[in-house]
Design a protein around this motif. Structure first.
Motif, PDB file in Angstrom:
ATOM      1  N   GLU A  72       2.076   1.916  -3.454  1.00 59.41           N
ATOM      2  CA  GLU A  72       1.019   2.505  -4.276  1.00 59.41           C
ATOM      3  C   GLU A  72       0.851   3.995  -3.963  1.00 59.41           C
ATOM      4  O   GLU A  72       0.660   4.811  -4.871  1.00 59.41           O
ATOM      5  CB  GLU A  72      -0.295   1.755  -4.035  1.00 59.41           C
ATOM      6  CG  GLU A  72      -1.535   2.422  -4.623  1.00 59.41           C
ATOM      7  CD  GLU A  72      -1.484   2.646  -6.128  1.00 59.41           C
ATOM      8  OE1 GLU A  72      -2.228   3.523  -6.604  1.00 59.41           O
ATOM      9  OE2 GLU A  72      -0.696   1.962  -6.816  1.00 59.41           O
TER      10      GLU A  72
ATOM     11  N   TYR B  52       6.044  -1.850  -6.497  1.00 56.31           N
ATOM     12  CA  TYR B  52       4.668  -1.370  -6.689  1.00 56.31           C
ATOM     13  C   TYR B  52       4.623   0.035  -7.285  1.00 56.31           C
ATOM     14  O   TYR B  52       3.550   0.564  -7.555  1.00 56.31           O
ATOM     15  CB  TYR B  52       3.926  -1.380  -5.350  1.00 56.31           C
ATOM     16  CG  TYR B  52       3.918  -2.749  -4.709  1.00 56.31           C
ATOM     17  CD1 TYR B  52       3.027  -3.729  -5.122  1.00 56.31           C
ATOM     18  CD2 TYR B  52       4.838  -3.060  -3.718  1.00 56.31           C
ATOM     19  CE1 TYR B  52       3.045  -4.995  -4.549  1.00 56.31           C
ATOM     20  CE2 TYR B  52       4.864  -4.327  -3.133  1.00 56.31           C
ATOM     21  CZ  TYR B  52       3.960  -5.282  -3.561  1.00 56.31           C
ATOM     22  OH  TYR B  52       3.982  -6.540  -2.996  1.00 56.31           O
TER      23      TYR B  52
ATOM     24  N   GLU C 151       0.823  -1.204   0.000  1.00 61.09           N
ATOM     25  CA  GLU C 151       0.000   0.000   0.000  1.00 61.09           C
ATOM     26  C   GLU C 151       0.862   1.261   0.000  1.00 61.09           C
ATOM     27  O   GLU C 151       0.526   2.263  -0.640  1.00 61.09           O
ATOM     28  CB  GLU C 151      -0.928   0.004   1.214  1.00 61.09           C
ATOM     29  CG  GLU C 151      -2.008  -1.070   1.164  1.00 61.09           C
ATOM     30  CD  GLU C 151      -2.947  -0.983   2.348  1.00 61.09           C
ATOM     31  OE1 GLU C 151      -2.896   0.051   3.073  1.00 61.09           O
ATOM     32  OE2 GLU C 151      -3.716  -1.932   2.565  1.00 61.09           O
TER      33      GLU C 151
ATOM     34  N   ARG D 185       3.694   5.714  -5.583  1.00 61.09           N
ATOM     35  CA  ARG D 185       3.482   5.749  -7.029  1.00 61.09           C
ATOM     36  C   ARG D 185       2.595   6.927  -7.411  1.00 61.09           C
ATOM     37  O   ARG D 185       2.908   7.681  -8.347  1.00 61.09           O
ATOM     38  CB  ARG D 185       2.857   4.441  -7.512  1.00 61.09           C
ATOM     39  CG  ARG D 185       2.675   4.348  -9.028  1.00 61.09           C
ATOM     40  CD  ARG D 185       1.729   3.223  -9.421  1.00 61.09           C
ATOM     41  NE  ARG D 185       0.357   3.513  -9.025  1.00 61.09           N
ATOM     42  CZ  ARG D 185      -0.450   4.318  -9.726  1.00 61.09           C
ATOM     43  NH1 ARG D 185      -0.039   4.912 -10.840  1.00 61.09           N
ATOM     44  NH2 ARG D 185      -1.691   4.524  -9.309  1.00 61.09           N
TER      45      ARG D 185
END
Length: 286
Positions: free
Chosen positions: A214, A248, A211, A217
């Protein structure tokens, strides 16, 4: 081929990474002021490595300019007492602070004692031997990574993002630092970015690594829309766990890589910056 006019404005404003600058000294000293510790080292400017061990003293509390300056002096004296220390006659010293620094004046105090606001570090550190230059801590780390670390030899624009208590950023183009980018203070998804993206934010939220990757990102995508770069270098202590979250961070135009120099980046970058600023002043004065 016509030679450039040495008196032209573009020549007078040459950046510190210009190939026209004289060779830098072999060694310089870098000191990195942090919230919990102040650490310094002798830097081999040919390789971007430390000569001997770092020397660290806990950051005084309260961390006022006068108290921190005293510790910086103690660290410098210890390093100068070493066998392979630079000579005092050729000495250049770079010092980082977790703040915006312009012309050696501290202009913010988001992550340091408020008494640093408008502090002229030239006056504060005038008791130190050698020529002293000061800069933002993330800028120092980014300059070191761009010249010696993950961005070494890469043309174009790279950005280092440091993930720690807050989020720092450093923008470097063709080896030349563009200081004080402060992109950790951008608004991101309705909040100040570092309150959501920093390593401390992940710890507070007990966020799983996937998480967190992400979240990072999305943040880098946001930054990329504002300031496109060819490479993001991810630094800070959390970069030691990059294999847990960088997989990720996908779908960006820029390459995303972990930092190489890690804990030494601030020291190395501070020393390099101070050496280049000293040489640049000589070139401009000639």
């Amino acid at each position: 081929m016509t030679k450039p006019d040495k008196k032209a404005p573009a020549t007078e404003s040459l950046g510190p990474a210009s190939a026209t600058l004289p060779d830098l000294p072999k060694r310089a000293i870098g000191i990195d002021v942090g919230g919990t510790g102040i650490k310094g080292g002798i830097v081999n400017l040919r390789k971007g490595t430390l000569i001997g061990d770092r020397f660290r003293i806990p950051t005084p509390k309260p961390a006022t300019p006068e108290a921190v300056a005293e510790v910086i002096g103690q660290i410098l004296e210890e390093l100068l007492g070493r066998e392979k220390a630079p000579s005092r006659t050729d000495l250049v010293v770079g010092v980082t602070f977790p703040a915006i620094v312009i012309d050696n004046v501290v202009l913010t105090a988001a992550n340091i004692d408020e008494s640093w606001l408008d502090c002229d570090t030239t006056k504060l550190l005038q008791h130190l031997p050698g020529r002293v230059a000061t800069l933002n801590d993330a800028d120092a780390a980014g300059l070191a990574e761009a010249r010696y670390g993950a961005g070494a030899g890469r043309a174009g624009t790279v950005m280092m993002v440091t993930l720690g208590t807050g989020v720092g950023s450093a923008l470097v183009h063709d080896g030349v630092l563009v200081p004080n980018s402060e992109l950790g203070h951008l608004e991101f998804e309705g909040v100040v970015a570092e309150t959501k993206v920093s390593a401390s934010a992940r710890e507070r939220a007990d966020q799983p690594w996937d998480e967190y990757g992400e979240t990072l990102r999305r943040y880098l995508k946001h930054v990329e829309r504002i300031q496109p770069v060819g490479q993001f270098i991810i630094g800070g202590g959390v970069s030691k766990r990059s294999e847990d979250f960088l997989p990720y961070v996908t779908g960006l135009r820029a390459e995303v890589v972990p930092a190489v120099l890690v804990n030494n980046a601030g020291i190395v970058g501070a020393a390099l910056y101070a050496a280049e600023q000293a040489r640049l002043a000589e070139v401009r004065a000639a």
